[in-house]
Design an enzyme around this catalytic site. Structure first.
Site, short mmCIF file in Angstrom:
data_model
loop_
_atom_site.label_atom_id
_atom_site.label_comp_id
_atom_site.label_asym_id
_atom_site.label_seq_id
_atom_site.Cartn_x
_atom_site.Cartn_y
_atom_site.Cartn_z
N GLY A 48 0.86 -1.17 0.00
CA GLY A 48 0.00 0.00 0.00
C GLY A 48 0.90 1.22 0.00
O GLY A 48 1.83 1.31 -0.80
N GLU A 49 0.67 2.12 0.93
CA GLU A 49 1.50 3.33 1.04
C GLU A 49 2.01 3.38 2.48
O GLU A 49 1.22 3.52 3.41
CB GLU A 49 0.66 4.55 0.67
CG GLU A 49 1.47 5.67 0.03
CD GLU A 49 2.37 6.36 1.05
OE1 GLU A 49 3.51 6.72 0.69
OE2 GLU A 49 1.94 6.54 2.20
N SER A 50 3.32 3.26 2.63
CA SER A 50 3.84 3.00 3.97
C SER A 50 3.70 4.19 4.91
O SER A 50 3.53 4.00 6.12
CB SER A 50 5.29 2.52 3.89
OG SER A 50 6.09 3.43 3.17
N CYS A 80 6.03 -5.50 0.39
CA CYS A 80 6.29 -4.17 -0.17
C CYS A 80 6.15 -3.08 0.91
O CYS A 80 7.03 -2.97 1.75
CB CYS A 80 5.37 -3.93 -1.36
SG CYS A 80 6.02 -2.65 -2.44
N ARG A 106 12.99 3.14 -0.03
CA ARG A 106 11.66 3.21 -0.65
C ARG A 106 11.78 3.62 -2.12
O ARG A 106 12.69 4.34 -2.50
CB ARG A 106 10.79 4.25 0.06
CG ARG A 106 10.35 3.85 1.42
CD ARG A 106 9.53 4.96 2.06
NE ARG A 106 8.24 5.15 1.40
CZ ARG A 106 7.37 6.11 1.72
NH1 ARG A 106 7.67 6.97 2.67
NH2 ARG A 106 6.23 6.20 1.10
N ILE A 135 5.75 -3.33 -7.55
CA ILE A 135 5.00 -2.09 -7.78
C ILE A 135 5.61 -0.98 -6.93
O ILE A 135 5.49 -0.98 -5.71
CB ILE A 135 3.51 -2.26 -7.43
CG1 ILE A 135 2.91 -3.38 -8.29
CG2 ILE A 135 2.76 -0.94 -7.67
CD1 ILE A 135 1.45 -3.62 -8.03
N ARG A 136 6.27 -0.06 -7.60
CA ARG A 136 6.97 1.02 -6.89
C ARG A 136 7.64 0.48 -5.63
O ARG A 136 7.44 0.95 -4.50
CB ARG A 136 6.02 2.17 -6.55
CG ARG A 136 6.75 3.48 -6.59
CD ARG A 136 5.91 4.69 -6.36
NE ARG A 136 6.76 5.85 -6.58
CZ ARG A 136 6.58 7.03 -6.04
NH1 ARG A 136 5.54 7.26 -5.28
NH2 ARG A 136 7.40 7.99 -6.29
N HIS A 171 4.91 -8.47 -4.75
CA HIS A 171 3.53 -8.78 -4.34
C HIS A 171 3.09 -10.15 -4.83
O HIS A 171 2.46 -10.24 -5.90
CB HIS A 171 2.57 -7.76 -4.94
CG HIS A 171 2.71 -6.38 -4.40
ND1 HIS A 171 1.95 -5.90 -3.36
CD2 HIS A 171 3.52 -5.37 -4.76
CE1 HIS A 171 2.29 -4.65 -3.11
NE2 HIS A 171 3.24 -4.31 -3.95
N GLU A 173 0.63 -11.70 -3.86
CA GLU A 173 -0.84 -11.71 -3.85
C GLU A 173 -1.44 -11.13 -5.13
O GLU A 173 -2.64 -11.25 -5.35
CB GLU A 173 -1.37 -10.98 -2.61
CG GLU A 173 -1.36 -9.46 -2.66
CD GLU A 173 0.03 -8.84 -2.48
OE1 GLU A 173 1.04 -9.56 -2.42
OE2 GLU A 173 0.08 -7.59 -2.43
N1 GLN Z 1 5.94 2.87 -2.74
C1 GLN Z 1 5.21 2.45 -1.59
C2 GLN Z 1 5.82 3.01 -0.31
O1 GLN Z 1 6.95 3.45 -0.31
C3 GLN Z 1 5.15 0.92 -1.49
C4 GLN Z 1 4.46 0.38 -2.72
C5 GLN Z 1 3.77 -0.93 -2.53
O2 GLN Z 1 3.47 -1.38 -1.42
N2 GLN Z 1 3.46 -1.52 -3.65
O3 GLN Z 1 5.17 3.01 0.67
#
Ligand code: GLN
Length: 231
Positions: A48-50, A80, A106, A135-136, A171, A173
């Site tokens: 998600g977004e940390s 992630c 990150r 993903i990113r 990921h 999942e």
């Molecule tokens: N870029 C997100 C972060 O730094 C992590 C991305 C992800 O969980 N797919 O939080």
């Protein structure tokens, strides 16, 4: 040991993890408050977004619950953003939970558009190559002495574990593979028989369009849905 695996359900890729656990026939639960930790054997911290996840963890006091759970034998898996939350060191930032002796960077591959798939062998996890979706993603740049690498690529580590914690910067999942969920179940003391589970039509150039995983009959009625998340 209850055999229940929780999925932290504050933000991010929750339903995808629940669907994979359901496909393996594993009892699972969304975790949003302290009471949800009751009787858990393992907890997945999703992607998600940390920064967002870290703030929500603190706001709801779940950072303390996770640390206390770990001390009491709870197994943790961060995917992630979840791995970023667990890291003791985050390049240029203050660590969040800081429960695993790793250093992460990150967004180490660039922007969201630099997301990609690889299919690689992870010998400790499965005999067949596993599709991996980044993903990113972060990179794991340093492992503490109690941490073992599960997958090293070029100049970074992509998956690692210590006795109680698994981290993957990708990921599982979001792919049709159940291998990492099966592996985490084993780490939680819930062994499952190994088997080939990646459909032959898996397309390594797409991380969102894949055949839905058939739900285990036990969960078919009220099972988890599918969605797109993870930022
Ligand atoms: N870029 C997100 C972060 O730094 C992590 C991305 C992800 O969980 N797919 O939080």
């Amino acid at each position: 040991m209850s055999g229940i695996i929780g999925v932290l359900a504050l933000q991010g890729g929750v339903v995808e993890h629940l669907a994979h656990l359901a496909a393996l026939g594993l009892p699972a639960r969304r975790v949003r408050q302290a009471a949800d930790f009751e009787g858990l054997t393992g907890l997945i911290l999703p992607g998600g977004e940390s920064t967002c996840l870290s703030r929500l963890l603190r706001r709801y006091g779940l950072d303390r619950e996770i640390a206390a759970g770990l001390r009491a034998g709870l197994k943790l898996w961060g995917t992630c953003a979840g791995a970023i939350l667990l890291a003791r060191e985050v390049v240029g930032e203050t660590a969040s939970l800081g429960l695993m002796d790793i250093r992460v960077q990150r967004n180490a591959f660039g922007s969201q558009l630099d997301s990609f798939n690889r299919t690689l062998q992870v010998p400790a996890v499965a005999p067949e190559p596993i599709p991996l979706t980044f993903i990113r993603a972060p990179k794991i740049l340093r492992l503490g002495t109690a941490v073992s690498p599960l997958l090293e690529i070029d100049d970074y580590c992509a998956a690692a574990e210590d006795r109680d914690i698994l981290v993957t910067v990708f990921h599982p999942e979001l792919t049709p593979s159940l291998a990492f969920h099966r592996y985490f179940a084993g780490k939680c003391g819930i062994p499952l028989p190994p088997r080939e589970d990646v459909p032959a039509d898996w397309q390594a150039d797409s991380w969102v369009d894949y055949a839905p995983i058939p739900c285990h009959p036990r969960h078919a009625a009220g099972g988890a849905g599918r969605g797109r998340s993870a930022g």
